[in-house]
Design a protein around this motif. Structure first.
Motif, short mmCIF file in Angstrom:
data_model
loop_
_atom_site.label_atom_id
_atom_site.label_comp_id
_atom_site.label_asym_id
_atom_site.label_seq_id
_atom_site.Cartn_x
_atom_site.Cartn_y
_atom_site.Cartn_z
N VAL A 1 -3.19 -6.19 -5.54
CA VAL A 1 -2.60 -5.03 -4.87
C VAL A 1 -1.42 -4.48 -5.68
CG1 VAL A 1 -1.39 -4.24 -2.80
CG2 VAL A 1 -3.28 -5.83 -2.59
N ALA A 2 -0.61 -5.38 -6.20
CA ALA A 2 0.54 -4.93 -6.98
C ALA A 2 0.09 -4.10 -8.18
CB ALA A 2 1.36 -6.12 -7.44
N LEU B 1 0.92 -0.31 -8.97
CA LEU B 1 1.69 0.01 -10.16
C LEU B 1 0.98 1.06 -11.01
CD1 LEU B 1 3.04 -3.47 -11.17
CD2 LEU B 1 4.33 -1.54 -10.31
N SER B 2 -0.34 1.19 -10.84
CA SER B 2 -1.04 2.22 -11.59
C SER B 2 -0.89 3.58 -10.93
CB SER B 2 -2.52 1.85 -11.76
OG SER B 2 -3.12 1.75 -10.50
N LEU C 1 12.24 -8.70 -4.94
CA LEU C 1 10.93 -8.09 -5.15
C LEU C 1 10.08 -8.96 -6.05
CD1 LEU C 1 11.12 -4.26 -5.63
CD2 LEU C 1 9.53 -5.54 -4.24
N SER C 2 8.95 -9.33 -5.56
CA SER C 2 8.08 -10.19 -6.35
C SER C 2 6.66 -9.71 -6.21
CB SER C 2 8.21 -11.62 -5.83
OG SER C 2 7.04 -12.33 -6.12
N VAL C 3 5.94 -9.71 -7.31
CA VAL C 3 4.53 -9.34 -7.21
C VAL C 3 3.65 -10.56 -7.47
CG1 VAL C 3 4.75 -6.90 -7.75
CG2 VAL C 3 4.51 -8.54 -9.60
N ALA C 4 4.24 -11.71 -7.44
CA ALA C 4 3.44 -12.91 -7.65
C ALA C 4 2.39 -13.00 -6.55
CB ALA C 4 4.34 -14.13 -7.63
N SER D 1 0.84 -1.21 0.00
CA SER D 1 0.00 0.00 0.00
C SER D 1 0.86 1.25 0.00
CB SER D 1 -0.91 0.01 1.22
OG SER D 1 -0.13 0.08 2.39
N LEU D 2 0.18 2.38 -0.04
CA LEU D 2 0.84 3.67 0.11
C LEU D 2 0.31 4.31 1.38
CD1 LEU D 2 0.42 4.97 -3.53
CD2 LEU D 2 2.58 4.46 -2.43
#
Ligand SMILES: [Zn+2]
Length: 176
Positions: free
Chosen positions: A147-148, A152-153, A172-175, A16-17
């Motif tokens: 979430v990734a 990323l957007s 770093l993995s977004v799997a 998250s941000l």
């Protein structure tokens, strides 16, 4: 100065941000560790800490798995708008989505079979498999987490994530 901090899960996937204030609270409570910071410092009565850019949670947060369809926009986000064959970044209007195993050869419309390709590479590859065309993928296509993709957007998160990836951090993995 950007006011949002990218939060990574314990496994380094984007989560998250949050605001700088929230990030500092997480750091001071030792719920998170600092991964990347600005040169600027924040001062309180008892602490001086650098303004965080990226933090990582100490404990893993398990998220419900939400599946995302492999749309053109989503595929390009996953691939950071980089041609997966030559590494070129001509901009989204000059990028295409390529079926790794061509449809005419039984390749499916799935996350694992779709990649971002520049027009030149897509044309060159034609209806061949990567082996036949002797064109190899930078990385194995995978299904990213919901979430990734949301992160990323967001341009701020995407830039930091890209920087971390660019630093060769395979961790770093977004799997999903
Ligand atoms: Zn290319």
């Amino acid at each position: 100065m950007s006011r949002q901090v990218l939060v990574l899960n314990a496994g380094y996937e984007p989560l998250s941000l949050v605001s700088v204030r929230r990030a500092v609270v997480l750091l001071l409570r030792e719920k998170a560790e600092l991964i990347e910071a600005t040169q600027q410092m924040l001062y309180s009565a008892s602490h001086a800490i650098p303004i965080p850019l990226v933090i990582r949670l100490v404990h893993y947060v398990k998220l419900p798995h939400r599946r995302v369809p492999p749309t053109r926009v989503a595929i390009m986000l996953r691939d950071l708008h980089i041609c997966q064959y030559c590494g070129d970044t001509p901009g989204r209007h000059d990028l295409t989505v390529d079926h790794v195993i061509p449809r005419s050869r039984g390749g499916g419309h799935s996350w694992q079979n779709l990649v971002t390709a520049c027009k030149r590479c897509n044309q060159k590859k034609g209806s061949h498999t990567p082996d036949e065309a002797m064109m190899h993928l930078f990385r194995k296509p995978f299904e990213p987490s919901y979430v990734a993709l949301v992160l990323l957007s967001n341009p701020v998160a995407a830039e930091r994530w890209e920087q971390l990836m660019g630093a060769g951090k395979e961790r770093l993995s977004v799997a999903a």
